[in-house]
Design a protein around this motif. Structure first.
Motif, PDB file in Angstrom:
ATOM      1  N   SER A 535      53.193 126.786  10.598  1.00 49.11           N
ATOM      2  CA  SER A 535      51.655 127.471  11.024  1.00 49.11           C
ATOM      3  C   SER A 535      51.085 127.991  12.824  1.00 49.11           C
ATOM      4  N   LYS A 536      50.347 128.576  13.133  1.00 44.17           N
ATOM      5  CA  LYS A 536      49.631 128.867  14.651  1.00 44.17           C
ATOM      6  C   LYS A 536      50.532 127.941  15.056  1.00 44.17           C
ATOM      7  N   GLU A 537      49.311 126.750  15.068  1.00 42.28           N
ATOM      8  CA  GLU A 537      49.623 125.610  16.415  1.00 42.28           C
ATOM      9  C   GLU A 537      50.824 125.283  16.287  1.00 42.28           C
ATOM     10  N   ASP A 538      51.536 125.068  14.751  1.00 41.49           N
ATOM     11  CA  ASP A 538      53.332 123.928  15.295  1.00 41.49           C
ATOM     12  C   ASP A 538      54.134 124.488  15.907  1.00 41.49           C
ATOM     13  N   LEU A 539      53.812 126.921  15.667  1.00 40.55           N
ATOM     14  CA  LEU A 539      54.844 127.615  16.551  1.00 40.55           C
ATOM     15  C   LEU A 539      54.665 127.372  17.378  1.00 40.55           C
ATOM     16  N   ALA A 540      53.372 127.482  18.167  1.00 32.63           N
ATOM     17  CA  ALA A 540      53.163 127.206  19.739  1.00 32.63           C
ATOM     18  C   ALA A 540      53.670 126.105  20.123  1.00 32.63           C
ATOM     19  N   LYS A 541      53.490 125.398  20.195  1.00 30.41           N
ATOM     20  CA  LYS A 541      54.008 123.635  20.007  1.00 30.41           C
ATOM     21  C   LYS A 541      55.743 123.692  19.997  1.00 30.41           C
ATOM     22  N   PHE A 542      56.360 124.536  19.690  1.00 32.70           N
ATOM     23  CA  PHE A 542      57.708 125.013  18.994  1.00 32.70           C
ATOM     24  C   PHE A 542      58.230 125.222  19.961  1.00 32.70           C
ATOM     25  N   LYS A 543      57.373 126.744  20.469  1.00 30.51           N
ATOM     26  CA  LYS A 543      57.954 127.536  21.593  1.00 30.51           C
ATOM     27  C   LYS A 543      58.152 127.002  22.412  1.00 30.51           C
ATOM     28  N   ALA A 544      56.570 126.220  23.095  1.00 30.09           N
ATOM     29  CA  ALA A 544      56.658 125.419  24.412  1.00 30.09           C
ATOM     30  C   ALA A 544      57.883 124.339  24.327  1.00 30.09           C
ATOM     31  N   LYS A 545      58.509 123.745  23.376  1.00 34.17           N
ATOM     32  CA  LYS A 545      59.217 123.102  23.603  1.00 34.17           C
ATOM     33  C   LYS A 545      60.881 123.164  23.818  1.00 34.17           C
ATOM     34  N   THR A 546      61.273 124.767  23.047  1.00 32.89           N
ATOM     35  CA  THR A 546      62.167 125.720  23.199  1.00 32.89           C
ATOM     36  C   THR A 546      61.731 125.880  24.763  1.00 32.89           C
ATOM     37  N   GLU A 547      60.771 126.669  25.099  1.00 31.28           N
ATOM     38  CA  GLU A 547      60.946 127.315  26.684  1.00 31.28           C
ATOM     39  C   GLU A 547      61.119 125.820  27.930  1.00 31.28           C
ATOM     40  N   LEU A 548      60.997 124.839  27.389  1.00 34.23           N
ATOM     41  CA  LEU A 548      61.874 123.519  28.987  1.00 34.23           C
ATOM     42  C   LEU A 548      63.109 123.569  28.938  1.00 34.23           C
ATOM     43  N   PRO A 667      61.767 110.176  31.346  1.00 37.72           N
ATOM     44  CA  PRO A 667      61.010 109.428  29.707  1.00 37.72           C
ATOM     45  C   PRO A 667      60.619 111.045  29.085  1.00 37.72           C
ATOM     46  N   GLU A 668      59.488 111.491  30.352  1.00 35.77           N
ATOM     47  CA  GLU A 668      58.635 112.362  29.783  1.00 35.77           C
ATOM     48  C   GLU A 668      58.912 113.207  29.439  1.00 35.77           C
ATOM     49  N   ASP A 669      59.392 113.315  30.251  1.00 28.93           N
ATOM     50  CA  ASP A 669      60.672 115.090  30.655  1.00 28.93           C
ATOM     51  C   ASP A 669      61.897 114.950  29.571  1.00 28.93           C
ATOM     52  N   ARG A 670      62.044 113.608  29.256  1.00 27.65           N
ATOM     53  CA  ARG A 670      63.311 114.513  28.231  1.00 27.65           C
ATOM     54  C   ARG A 670      62.665 115.420  26.376  1.00 27.65           C
ATOM     55  N   ILE A 671      63.347 116.394  26.513  1.00 22.58           N
ATOM     56  CA  ILE A 671      63.058 116.793  25.716  1.00 22.58           C
ATOM     57  C   ILE A 671      63.274 116.722  24.216  1.00 22.58           C
ATOM     58  N   LYS A 672      62.407 116.823  23.732  1.00 20.12           N
ATOM     59  CA  LYS A 672      62.623 116.056  21.499  1.00 20.12           C
ATOM     60  C   LYS A 672      61.904 117.256  21.260  1.00 20.12           C
ATOM     61  N   ILE A 673      62.722 118.280  20.186  1.00 19.61           N
ATOM     62  CA  ILE A 673      62.075 119.130  18.957  1.00 19.61           C
ATOM     63  C   ILE A 673      63.173 118.383  18.087  1.00 19.61           C
TER      64      ILE A 673
END
Length: 674
Positions: A535-548, A667-673
């Motif tokens: 979905s468009k929304e899920d893909l945007a969230k995924f990309k934001a996590k990968t950028e981090l 904890p809030e900075d730890r990246i979880k994908i």
């Protein structure tokens, strides 16, 4: 573009491999650690500091670590097999006989010395006889088909990423000799040194075939300038990671019209096959530039370039002056101190050339059926753990989660060795003619590949040989593959406790599974088709996590001003992050994972993370490190060691890592994908 991503009611159902290690210290050796260092400050040194200090890089190596030790063991195992085949009365045409003949010819250095460069003389004469521009593309086709060289561009037949049951011709950028386009385009001191060494190498090889020193130097400059123009036309490695950007389908007639100097109809005729209806082209602008160069560059320059391609492709297989010149150039790139022994080079070549003949002998001697059975169990456990993690994701919608699970369920695992061996029918192998064997194998491989046009996809094929210490994921096949060579300690040991096996091979299995869901692999659906399922929304969230995650790895420094390239290494970093989390999830369902019982002074969780760390222990020569940071999609080992654990709450708890420790992340900075 051919893509493979290499490594390198569920909760109660996961079994345990082995509840007790017979000798725990064999698997986590305190002598290898530096316990004076806080793990939260420097986990690399804490886990492997003394091992690194006591294990300098051997002179014949460019890197030294767990992978290299296991590869060293495997190549010695291969040597034992190859030497045992010599002088036997094996039947003509048998696996043993063909392997024995290839290795015997490769090791007959006296015969190779006597020949000098005569094995390539006919190719050199053929190139010198060219008189017209139109003959250049014909000669390029001949060199490729005959196994002599692959000038100007890459070519292979593979699956159409949007119609995965179709095998189609695919064209890619190429034509350069240095490891990456940037070596031609940069003018820093390191790049200039390599450019000068390259020109010297070209000049040396030309002089070895009788060219005067003055002309050889002119040839070297001419080749460098032509290859620099090709480099300028190439896409970067980061751009090439985009599967949509590299998917460009052309009707055959249209591409022929776009790049007429290549005369593709004649090229396919020279290949011995009919022109296809369509072709996939990964970098169309490269071919437009190359087409222009074919028209504008003088024929003598092209003849020099083709001669160079024959020389560089054959140098390692000719007499010692050529081999020494080849190594002298590679030393500048890698920093390697001494040439790898001939037996090792030729053992590796035998594996790389007829690996599924040699592989049959390797598996019979070194791979036990129980190892395969345990791997089947581990893969099943990791798949279950991944499904649990998908269900628990707080950033993905239920609809996309279902499609992710559909893809996970569709994974095909391959373990140890092929169910159906490649038999190399028609490949002639001589016990006395080394270079001819290499050429025959190249020609055979080309013919085998091009014959796949229009045929059904062969899903039984493997992309690695059984002795290989590696693993891979194929997005178009949606398969994870683990050769027999990697199924050994420190990755896997039948006698080890679960923490060791899950922190080792479990994380490797999870890594390869995660490639199906990394920034590139996630663009393929469960059937292996390049098609969006997000979905468009899920893909945007995924990309934001990968950028981090990209920013985290961008911050790691390798040498002086060289940093890890977070975009180039993104897929592998996601693979590590998903893989270790998945392995930990599966480990916590085993009896040991649920316990607090220490083994050899370490808790189960500590052993799990130490097993991960010892897989990646090692050191790299500065020259090799500088090359790899430009060309390797994997992050350097020291950053693979820490890059994922610092994002896992369990690691902090296991080693009591607290605010103020150098590796601490809030904890809030730890990246979880995944």
């Amino acid at each position: 573009m051919r893509k493979k991503y290499a490594l390198l009611g569920l909760a109660l159902m996961l079994g345990s491999l082995s509840l007790k290690a017979q000798n725990p210290s064999k698997f986590i050796d305190r002598a290898n650690m530096n316990l004076s260092v806080k793990p939260g400050d420097d986990f690399v040194t804490y886990s492997n500091g003394n091992w690194v200090k006591n294990n300098p890089i051997p002179a014949k190596e460019t890197r030294w670590g767990s992978f290299n030790q296991l590869r060293d063991f495997n190549i010695n195992a291969v040597k034992t097999i190859l030497e045992s085949t010599q002088g036997t009365k094996a039947l003509a045409g048998s696996v043993e006989k063909r392997v024995a003949d290839f290795y015997a010819a490769a090791m007959d250095s006296l015969a190779i010395e006597k020949l000098g460069f005569t094995p390539i003389q006919s190719d050199l004469n053929q190139i010198q006889s060219l008189q017209f521009k139109s003959q250049i593309v014909t000669e390029i086709a001949r060199l490729r088909k005959s196994g002599a060289a692959s000038p100007l561009f890459s070519f292979y037949v593979g699956q159409d990423r949007k119609q995965v049951e179709k095998m189609v011709p695919q064209l890619g950028q190429g034509g350069t000799s240095l490891p990456d386009r940037d070596y031609y385009l940069k003018s820093d001191a390191r790049s200039l040194k390599i450019q000068e060494a390259f020109k010297n190498y070209v000049s040396t090889l030309f002089q070895l075939i009788g060219t005067s020193e003055a002309q050889a130097k002119l040839n070297a400059e001419s080749i460098f300038q032509l290859e620099k123009k090709l480099a300028e036309a190439q896409m970067s490695r980061v751009e090439m990671r985009d599967p949509y950007k590299t998917y460009n389908k052309f009707a055959f007639a249209d591409f022929n019209q776009k790049t007429p100097a290549f005369n593709w109809a004649m090229t396919f005729q020279d290949y011995g096959t009919n022109a296809p209806d369509s072709m996939l082209v990964s970098a169309p602008k490269f071919f437009e530039s190359a087409n222009k160069l074919l028209i504008e560059t003088p024929i003598e320059t092209w003849k020099t370039y083709l001669t160079w391609n024959v020389l560089k492709s054959s140098a390692a297989y000719l007499s010692s002056p050529f081999v020494k010149a080849n190594f002298a150039f590679s030393q500048v790139l890698s920093g390697q101190k001494v040439q790898t022994p001939r037996w090792q080079r030729m053992s590796s070549l035998t594996d790389g050339t007829i690996g599924e003949l040699l592989g049959q002998l390797y598996v019979a001697k070194y791979f036990k059926p129980e190892a395969k059975a345990r791997m089947v169990e581990l893969v099943a456990n990791l798949r279950k753990a991944f499904e649990i993690r998908i269900n628990q994701l707080d950033w993905m919608s239920a609809e996309t989660k279902q499609k992710a699970k559909d893809k996970l369920h569709a994974f095909t695992p391959k373990i140890g060795y092929p169910d159906k061996w490649k038999n190399y029918d028609g490949l002639e192998i001589s016990s006395t003619e080394f270079y001819k064997n290499v050429r025959n194998a190249g020609a055979w491989g080309f013919q085998e590949n091009i014959s796949q046009i229009g045929k059904p996809v062969d899903r039984s094929k493997w992309g690695m040989t059984p002795p290989t210490v590696n693993a891979y994921y194929s997005p178009v096949m949606n398969e994870i593959v683990f050769p027999a060579g990697i199924l050994q300690f420190p990755f896997f040991d039948a006698k080890a406790d679960d923490a060791i096996n899950y922190g080792g091979i479990g994380a490797v299995i999870g890594h390869e599974m995660s490639h199906g869901f990394d920034d590139s692999g996630s663009q393929y659906d469960k059937d292996g088709t390049l098609r969006n399922w997000w979905s468009k929304e899920d893909l945007a969230k995924f990309k934001a996590k990968t950028e981090l995650l990209g920013k985290q790895f961008d911050a790691y420094t390798i040498l002086d001003t060289l940093h890890v390239n977070g975009k180039l290494t993104m897929g592998e970093n996601i693979g590590d992050l998903g893989g270790l989390n998945m392995a930990y999830e599966a480990f916590k369902m085993t009896k040991q994972g649920k316990s607090k019982t220490k083994l050899d002074g370490f808790t189960p969780d500590q052993r799990f993370f130490l097993a991960w760390a010892q897989v990646w222990r090692g050191t790299t020569l500065p020259e090799t490190a500088a090359q790899l940071v430009q060309t390797d999609p994997h992050s350097p080992n020291e950053f693979r060691t820490i890059g994922t654990p610092v994002n896992m709450d369990a690691w902090y708890k296991a080693f009591d890592v607290k605010p103020g420790d150098k590796l601490y992340k809030k904890p809030e900075d730890r990246i979880k994908i995944w």
